[in-house]
Design an enzyme around this catalytic site. Structure first.
Site, short mmCIF file in Angstrom:
data_model
loop_
_atom_site.label_atom_id
_atom_site.label_comp_id
_atom_site.label_asym_id
_atom_site.label_seq_id
_atom_site.Cartn_x
_atom_site.Cartn_y
_atom_site.Cartn_z
N HIS A 1 -23.09 -6.26 -10.26
CA HIS A 1 -22.94 -4.85 -10.61
C HIS A 1 -23.45 -4.55 -12.03
O HIS A 1 -22.79 -3.89 -12.83
CB HIS A 1 -21.49 -4.39 -10.47
CG HIS A 1 -21.36 -2.90 -10.33
ND1 HIS A 1 -21.39 -2.04 -11.39
CD2 HIS A 1 -21.20 -2.13 -9.23
CE1 HIS A 1 -21.25 -0.79 -10.97
NE2 HIS A 1 -21.13 -0.83 -9.65
N ASP B 1 -17.98 1.72 -2.45
CA ASP B 1 -18.64 0.77 -3.34
C ASP B 1 -17.70 -0.20 -4.05
O ASP B 1 -16.53 0.12 -4.28
CB ASP B 1 -19.42 1.52 -4.42
CG ASP B 1 -20.75 2.06 -3.92
OD1 ASP B 1 -20.91 2.23 -2.69
OD2 ASP B 1 -21.62 2.34 -4.76
N ASP B 2 -18.28 -1.33 -4.43
CA ASP B 2 -17.77 -2.28 -5.42
C ASP B 2 -16.81 -3.34 -4.89
O ASP B 2 -16.47 -4.26 -5.62
CB ASP B 2 -17.10 -1.58 -6.62
CG ASP B 2 -18.07 -0.74 -7.43
OD1 ASP B 2 -19.26 -0.68 -7.05
OD2 ASP B 2 -17.64 -0.13 -8.42
N HIS C 1 -15.08 4.51 -4.05
CA HIS C 1 -14.95 3.12 -4.49
C HIS C 1 -13.65 2.52 -3.96
O HIS C 1 -12.62 3.20 -3.88
CB HIS C 1 -14.95 3.04 -6.02
CG HIS C 1 -16.23 3.50 -6.65
ND1 HIS C 1 -16.51 4.84 -6.85
CD2 HIS C 1 -17.31 2.81 -7.10
CE1 HIS C 1 -17.71 4.95 -7.41
NE2 HIS C 1 -18.21 3.74 -7.57
#
Length: 257
Positions: free
Chosen positions: A133, A78-79, A225
């Site tokens: 986000h 993620d991210d 992440h």
């Protein structure tokens, strides 16, 4: 699914500078991360946010299962993408011949289109993780949710060179019935997770590995992440977890659609 609140101030700063997003709080009912109750209007995607006309709707329920079967594991990242850490994650995945699902924010994808293309070229799948986000998306108006999801879809698709995201993961698990239905109508299956490695807290490589070993019986989808801070612990944890799971007879797949 736990909310990720700590250590995410960098998103607010980037978004405020880059997009000038105005956040409007409303007194609507708050839906939890794994909301399963249906309600609200049927979402309608606008033509301006439609990168390609061959979209096939998918199921709107939050998926966790792996297409690799009963012993399947889904690696989700993620991210990102992030120029410091995404290439290192890609190197580890390549070393152990594992495919993963990268849940990208629109801002990061737009900033680093070369990395989005690298992810696609390596055979991994893309996931819409909203534009900015915002872990409080479930408390915001439907128009705000729609813009975050559809703009990110457009940004990721453009950055990839035309490859669309196949999933939608709400930041911090902040799904709503509306956001799930909207994503599904755009061919993006809502994506949950079973094992939150808490790597964003930088607890140490040993702690990340231990969390995977302890919580894998909860289900097959693991959350890591590749942005938002120093991800050296994540890279090293993946270097240990991937061969270990293979040795235990697990296979790596993608979330079912």
């Amino acid at each position: 699914m736990a909310r990720h609140g700590g250590g995410r101030g960098w998103y607010g700063k980037v978004v405020g500078a880059a997009l000038g997003v105005t956040v409007l709080a409303v007194g609507a009912s708050v839906w939890t991360a794994q909301a399963g109750v249906e309600g609200g209007r049927t979402p309608q995607a606008s033509a301006s946010a439609t990168p390609g006309g061959d979209v096939q709707p998918v199921a709107k329920t939050i998926v966790h299962a792996s297409d690799a079967g009963a012993r399947g594991v889904n690696i989700t990242i993620d991210d990102g993408p992030d120029p410091a850490w995404t290439p290192q994650v890609l190197d580890v995945l390549r070393e152990y011949e594992v495919k993963a699902t990268f849940c990208m924010t629109g801002i990061q994808a737009q900033t680093h289109p070369d990395l989005v293309k690298d992810v696609v070229a390596a055979g991994h799948r893309l996931c819409d993780h909203s534009v900015s986000h915002d872990t409080g998306m479930d408390k915001k108006p439907e128009a705000y949710q729609s813009k975050e999801i559809l703009d990110a879809e457009r940004m990721i698709t453009k950055a990839s060179g035309g490859v669309r995201p196949m999933y939608y993961r709400a930041p911090g698990g902040a799904f709503t019935p509306y956001s799930r239905e909207l994503a599904a109508s755009r061919g993006m299956r809502p994506l949950g997770w079973n094992v939150d490695t808490k790597d964003f807290e930088q607890p140490g490589t040993d702690a990340i590995v231990a969390t995977v070993e302890r919580e894998l019986p909860n289900g097959p989808t693991l959350l890591f992440h590749d942005a938002g801070g120093d991800r050296s612990q994540t890279v090293e944890a993946l270097r240990r977890v991937l061969p270990s799971l293979k040795a235990e007879g697990y296979a790596f797949g993608f979330p079912v659609r």
